[in-house]
Design a protein around this motif. Structure first.
Motif, short mmCIF file in Angstrom:
data_model
loop_
_atom_site.label_atom_id
_atom_site.label_comp_id
_atom_site.label_asym_id
_atom_site.label_seq_id
_atom_site.Cartn_x
_atom_site.Cartn_y
_atom_site.Cartn_z
N VAL A 86 5.53 -1.40 8.38
CA VAL A 86 5.20 -0.15 7.67
C VAL A 86 6.79 0.17 7.34
O VAL A 86 7.55 -0.07 8.41
N SER A 87 7.08 0.85 6.67
CA SER A 87 8.32 1.31 6.19
C SER A 87 8.55 2.70 7.11
O SER A 87 7.58 3.38 7.52
N ASP A 88 9.83 2.67 7.98
CA ASP A 88 10.03 3.71 8.86
C ASP A 88 10.11 5.16 8.18
O ASP A 88 10.09 5.97 9.19
N ARG A 89 10.38 5.14 6.81
CA ARG A 89 10.44 6.46 6.26
C ARG A 89 9.74 6.40 4.80
O ARG A 89 9.68 5.23 4.41
N LEU A 100 5.91 10.53 -6.79
CA LEU A 100 6.18 11.27 -5.13
C LEU A 100 6.65 10.16 -4.29
O LEU A 100 6.55 8.90 -4.83
N SER A 101 7.22 10.36 -3.19
CA SER A 101 7.46 9.56 -1.97
C SER A 101 6.23 9.10 -1.17
O SER A 101 5.50 10.13 -0.93
N TRP A 102 6.32 7.78 -0.75
CA TRP A 102 5.10 7.42 -0.03
C TRP A 102 5.57 6.79 1.22
O TRP A 102 6.66 5.78 0.97
N TYR A 103 4.88 6.28 2.23
CA TYR A 103 5.17 5.35 3.05
C TYR A 103 4.62 4.10 2.65
O TYR A 103 3.57 4.24 2.07
N TYR A 104 5.27 2.86 2.68
CA TYR A 104 4.99 1.66 2.03
C TYR A 104 4.35 0.87 3.27
O TYR A 104 4.86 0.58 4.40
N GLY A 157 0.86 -1.15 0.19
CA GLY A 157 -0.09 0.12 0.08
C GLY A 157 0.83 1.22 0.14
O GLY A 157 1.73 1.32 0.48
N PHE A 158 0.53 2.36 -0.57
CA PHE A 158 1.07 3.57 -0.67
C PHE A 158 0.27 4.62 0.08
O PHE A 158 -0.90 5.04 -0.18
N SER A 159 0.93 5.03 1.21
CA SER A 159 0.17 5.98 2.16
C SER A 159 0.95 7.07 2.48
O SER A 159 1.88 7.36 2.29
#
Length: 282
Positions: free
Chosen positions: A238-241, A212-216, A136-138
């Motif tokens: 969840v990715s930490d960044r 763009l950049s997202w949390y994964y 997921g892209f959040s």
């Protein structure tokens, strides 16, 4: 009786000779000699050769033999799904691994890779499950309002790519699916897939721009008749960044069973508790 003119007789004889020469063939010549030996004696017949069969066999031999006269080699079997190469992680593609230290795409609890190909992004996903695996892209680290791509193993043994949108804690399937060139496999109790998705998409609520950049968000779990159910673990990783699609890194995230305390306060607390247990109460 009428007599032909001498010139006319000569013409008739020439026509008859030419007709015999044209109609006769090597095969007919053999037939005429059949029943005669080398010196014209009877009893030495030669078998009649089928000129068409001989021509057909020679044509097939020349058609299916190489220049050296050997049969052409058969094509090697085609692998229906190319294995994910972790050797490229951090070099030509970005990777995120969740599980035991040193795990790869076939042993991690969860694996994701991405790389740019022209105007597309190619994703590879794999998880230790017989149901589904998703990313997921959040805009934050919480589930809700997220663009999700999932690979689902159905009851027919196929793995299909689906597009979802998180409405709170529930994933709603979206008919508009940006995935293409999709392929997947279910093997060794693992769901593995590969697909492409456009880097840029028109602004829409259920689709994010991967430029763009997202949390994964990473999740996987069982499926019932090709429909996803609740993920395997209560708090999926969840990715930490925020992750940039332009930066190829090889990120490892230890599973809960392999996590260690890294906070100085936690380490001090562990040391104090150990000392207290060893010394005993006064």
């Amino acid at each position: 009786m009428y007599l032909l003119h001498p010139l006319l007789q000569i013409c008739v004889l020439l026509d008859a000779t030419l007709w015999l020469a044209v109609s006769a063939s090597p095969t007919d010549d053999n037939v005429l000699r059949a029943g005669h030996g080398e010196h014209g004696e009877p009893g030495h017949e030669e078998p009649h050769k089928d000129s068409y069969s001989t021509f057909a066999s020679e044509f097939l031999e020349s058609r299916y033999l190489s220049d050296e006269g050997y049969p052409f080699p058969t094509a090697p079997p085609v692998d229906p799904f190319a294995r994910i190469k972790v050797i490229d992680c951090g070099v030509t593609k970005g990777c995120i691994r969740y599980g035991k230290p040193g795990c790869d795409a076939e042993t991690c609890e969860y694996f994701l890779s991405f790389r740019r190909i022209g105007t597309d992004v190619e994703f590879e996903m794999s998880a230790d499950t017989d149901g589904w695996v998703a990313v997921g892209f959040s805009s934050d680290k919480k589930m809700g309002g997220d663009d999700v791509m999932g690979c689902v193993h159905d009851d027919n043994g196929r793995v299909r790519i689906h597009h979802f949108y998180n409405v709170g804690q529930w994933a709603k399937e979206i008919k508009r699916n940006p995935a293409r060139d999709e392929e997947g496999i279910f093997e060794n109790n693992r769901v593995t897939c590969r697909f492409k998705r456009p880097l840029h998409v028109p602004r829409e609520e259920t689709l994010v721009d991967l430029h763009l950049s997202w949390y994964y968000l990473f999740a996987w779990g069982p499926a019932i008749q090709g429909s996803i159910t609740r993920h395997d673990i209560d708090s999926p990783p969840v990715s930490d960044r925020m992750i940039s699609i332009y930066k190829y890194e090889d990120i490892f995230m230890p599973a809960t069973a392999y996590q260690t305390f890294s906070s100085p306060f936690c380490l001090l607390l562990i040391v104090a508790l150990t000392f207290y247990l060893l010394m005993g109460t006064p």
